[in-house]
Design an enzyme around this catalytic site. Structure first.
Site, PDB file in Angstrom:
ATOM      1  N   TYR A   1       7.511   4.743  11.272  1.00 53.43           N
ATOM      2  CA  TYR A   1       7.930   3.977  10.089  1.00 53.43           C
ATOM      3  C   TYR A   1       7.628   4.765   8.811  1.00 53.43           C
ATOM      4  O   TYR A   1       8.472   4.865   7.906  1.00 53.43           O
ATOM      5  CB  TYR A   1       7.166   2.649  10.126  1.00 53.43           C
ATOM      6  CG  TYR A   1       7.381   1.723   8.952  1.00 53.43           C
ATOM      7  CD1 TYR A   1       8.505   0.895   8.893  1.00 53.43           C
ATOM      8  CD2 TYR A   1       6.452   1.651   7.915  1.00 53.43           C
ATOM      9  CE1 TYR A   1       8.677   0.016   7.825  1.00 53.43           C
ATOM     10  CE2 TYR A   1       6.617   0.777   6.849  1.00 53.43           C
ATOM     11  CZ  TYR A   1       7.733  -0.042   6.812  1.00 53.43           C
ATOM     12  OH  TYR A   1       7.913  -0.904   5.760  1.00 53.43           O
TER      13      TYR A   1
ATOM     14  N   THR B   1       5.996 -11.679   4.991  1.00 59.50           N
ATOM     15  CA  THR B   1       7.318 -11.932   5.575  1.00 59.50           C
ATOM     16  C   THR B   1       7.178 -12.026   7.093  1.00 59.50           C
ATOM     17  O   THR B   1       6.137 -11.677   7.664  1.00 59.50           O
ATOM     18  CB  THR B   1       8.288 -10.766   5.271  1.00 59.50           C
ATOM     19  OG1 THR B   1       7.778  -9.590   5.931  1.00 59.50           O
ATOM     20  CG2 THR B   1       8.431 -10.504   3.796  1.00 59.50           C
TER      21      THR B   1
ATOM     22  N   LYS C   1      10.380   6.114   6.045  1.00 64.54           N
ATOM     23  CA  LYS C   1      10.333   5.673   4.648  1.00 64.54           C
ATOM     24  C   LYS C   1      10.147   6.862   3.704  1.00 64.54           C
ATOM     25  O   LYS C   1      10.617   6.843   2.582  1.00 64.54           O
ATOM     26  CB  LYS C   1       9.223   4.630   4.472  1.00 64.54           C
ATOM     27  CG  LYS C   1       9.483   3.332   5.252  1.00 64.54           C
ATOM     28  CD  LYS C   1      10.750   2.634   4.781  1.00 64.54           C
ATOM     29  CE  LYS C   1      10.933   1.257   5.381  1.00 64.54           C
ATOM     30  NZ  LYS C   1      12.110   0.542   4.865  1.00 64.54           N
TER      31      LYS C   1
ATOM     32  N   SER D   1       8.687   2.089   1.491  1.00 61.00           N
ATOM     33  CA  SER D   1       7.419   1.389   1.718  1.00 61.00           C
ATOM     34  C   SER D   1       6.284   2.269   1.223  1.00 61.00           C
ATOM     35  O   SER D   1       6.375   3.514   1.288  1.00 61.00           O
ATOM     36  CB  SER D   1       7.254   1.139   3.214  1.00 61.00           C
ATOM     37  OG  SER D   1       5.900   0.839   3.503  1.00 61.00           O
TER      38      SER D   1
ATOM     39  N   ILE E   1      12.280 -10.289   2.172  1.00 62.94           N
ATOM     40  CA  ILE E   1      12.621  -9.687   0.876  1.00 62.94           C
ATOM     41  C   ILE E   1      14.139  -9.663   0.673  1.00 62.94           C
ATOM     42  O   ILE E   1      14.642 -10.009  -0.400  1.00 62.94           O
ATOM     43  CB  ILE E   1      12.021  -8.259   0.801  1.00 62.94           C
ATOM     44  CG1 ILE E   1      10.490  -8.344   0.903  1.00 62.94           C
ATOM     45  CG2 ILE E   1      12.435  -7.553  -0.479  1.00 62.94           C
ATOM     46  CD1 ILE E   1       9.795  -7.026   1.227  1.00 62.94           C
TER      47      ILE E   1
END
Ligand SMILES: NC(=O)c1ccc[n+]([C@@H]2O[C@H](COP(=O)([O-])OP(=O)(O)OC[C@H]3O[C@@H](n4cnc5c(N)ncnc54)[C@H](OP(=O)(O)O)[C@@H]3O)[C@@H](O)[C@H]2O)c1
Length: 311
Positions: A199, A233, A203, A172, A51
């Site tokens: 994570y 990705t 976020k 996210s 990204i």
């Protein structure tokens, strides 16, 4: 078993909006972007991956001078060679998980050329294995949250963020699965480490931080937080191979994931910050589940914690 069910519920809940189908439904009929970023300086972190790479190359294509930050010199060199205007793409090799390194970035000559119009805090990693930086911090915490916090604060303090500039934080949809937490975000005990949870916490904290910055920065710049949806990705291929294999046909392209960042940067004046998180050019709620609203911590607690962690 419970955990697998919870993941299944989570993915089923969001597949219609976070996948390429969601992008097509939300953005498909809108005008394609034709922004003019000439005269602007951008700083994009994680600029050589899916990204971030798309953001950096498109911003450069539309006229911006882009400071591209990532670790690998080789990949930065490759990025420059792919740019439409290579003279306006400036590679800056730096490990953003190291607070000392992040602190040095604002003093680089290329950064001090002129104030940054668009700062994209894009860097982010989901680690399945436990790693600790040489500064003693859990690596995903340092990369996803502490690094962007220190970078943004240092640039702002030093006057290198343009007053009419925009800071765009890449969060996210995973943050919908976590309330704001503090200490567990930097998990230095390998036995207690859960990469996905960590994570989601980082976020979520980025969303809180964005609101806090807007409260502090009356008169500019403006901060936004967005999420790109599910994008095919290298990060996803490495961290979520089963997710990728299952949903490969409906994952977004990096360009689709980057779209809202470019769109936000093109809105002048920038939309009034009003809470929420951007997806596909529209503002979405910060919480999807009532239980993530329940946190004993405030954004002020978060900032105090991050300042402590940054030493
Ligand atoms: N892909 C998705 O479906 C998805 C979904 C939701 C949110 N996001 C968010 O979108 C952002 C970009 O994700 P992506 O999937 O495009 O990532 P990616 O493909 O894994 O690329 C990561 C980029 O960050 C750089 N990087 C990693 N660690 C770094 C460090 N310590 N210091 C400096 N640079 C570092 C990498 O280059 P080097 O290795 O050379 O440093 C690379 O340029 C992340 O914040 C991610 O959380 C992605």
């Amino acid at each position: 078993m419970l955990r697998s069910l919870a993941s299944l519920f989570f993915y089923a809940r969001f597949v219609r909006s976070f996948s390429a189908l969601g992008y097509r439904r939300a953005v498909g009929d809108q005008d394609s972007l034709a922004p003019d970023f000439s005269g602007q300086t951008w700083l994009v972190t994680g600029a050589t991956g899916g990204i971030g790479r798309s953001i950096a190359l498109q911003a450069n294509h539309h006229g911006a001078r882009v400071l591209a930050v990532a670790r690998s010199q080789d990949r930065l060199k490759a990025l420059k060679s792919e740019a439409d205007k290579p003279g306006r793409l400036v590679p800056l090799a730096a490990d953003l998980s190291l607070v000392d390194t992040v602190r040095q970035l604002p003093s680089k000559r290329s950064v001090q050329n002129r104030p940054i119009d668009v700062l994209v805090n894009n860097v982010g990693v989901l680690l399945n294995d436990h790693r600790v930086t040489e500064e003693g911090l859990e690596t995903s915490f340092a990369t996803n949250l502490l690094g962007p916090f220190v970078l943004t604060e240092e640039l702002k303090e030093a006057g290198w963020l343009a007053a009419d500039g925009v800071v765009i934080n890449v969060s996210s949809g995973g943050m919908y699965g976590s309330p704001l937490k503090l200490e567990p975000m930097n998990c230095t005990d390998p036995d207690r480490f859960d990469g996905m949870n960590a994570y989601a916490m980082h976020k979520r904290a980025l969303v809180e931080l964005t609101r806090w910055w807007n409260g502090q920065w009356q008169g500019g710049p403006v901060a936004h937080v967005m999420h790109p949806g599910w994008v095919d990705t290298e990060g996803v291929r490495t961290s979520l191979p089963i997710f990728r294999k299952t949903l490969q046909r409906v994952l977004r392209t990096p360009e689709q994931g980057a779209d809202t960042v470019l769109w936000l940067a093109d809105q002048r004046p920038s939309p009034e910050p009003d809470g929420g998180i951007w997806l596909d050019r529209s503002l979405q709620p910060e919480h999807e589940f009532a239980w993530t609203r329940r946190s004993p911590h405030t954004a002020e607690d978060l900032v105090a914690y991050l300042r402590r962690m940054a030493g």
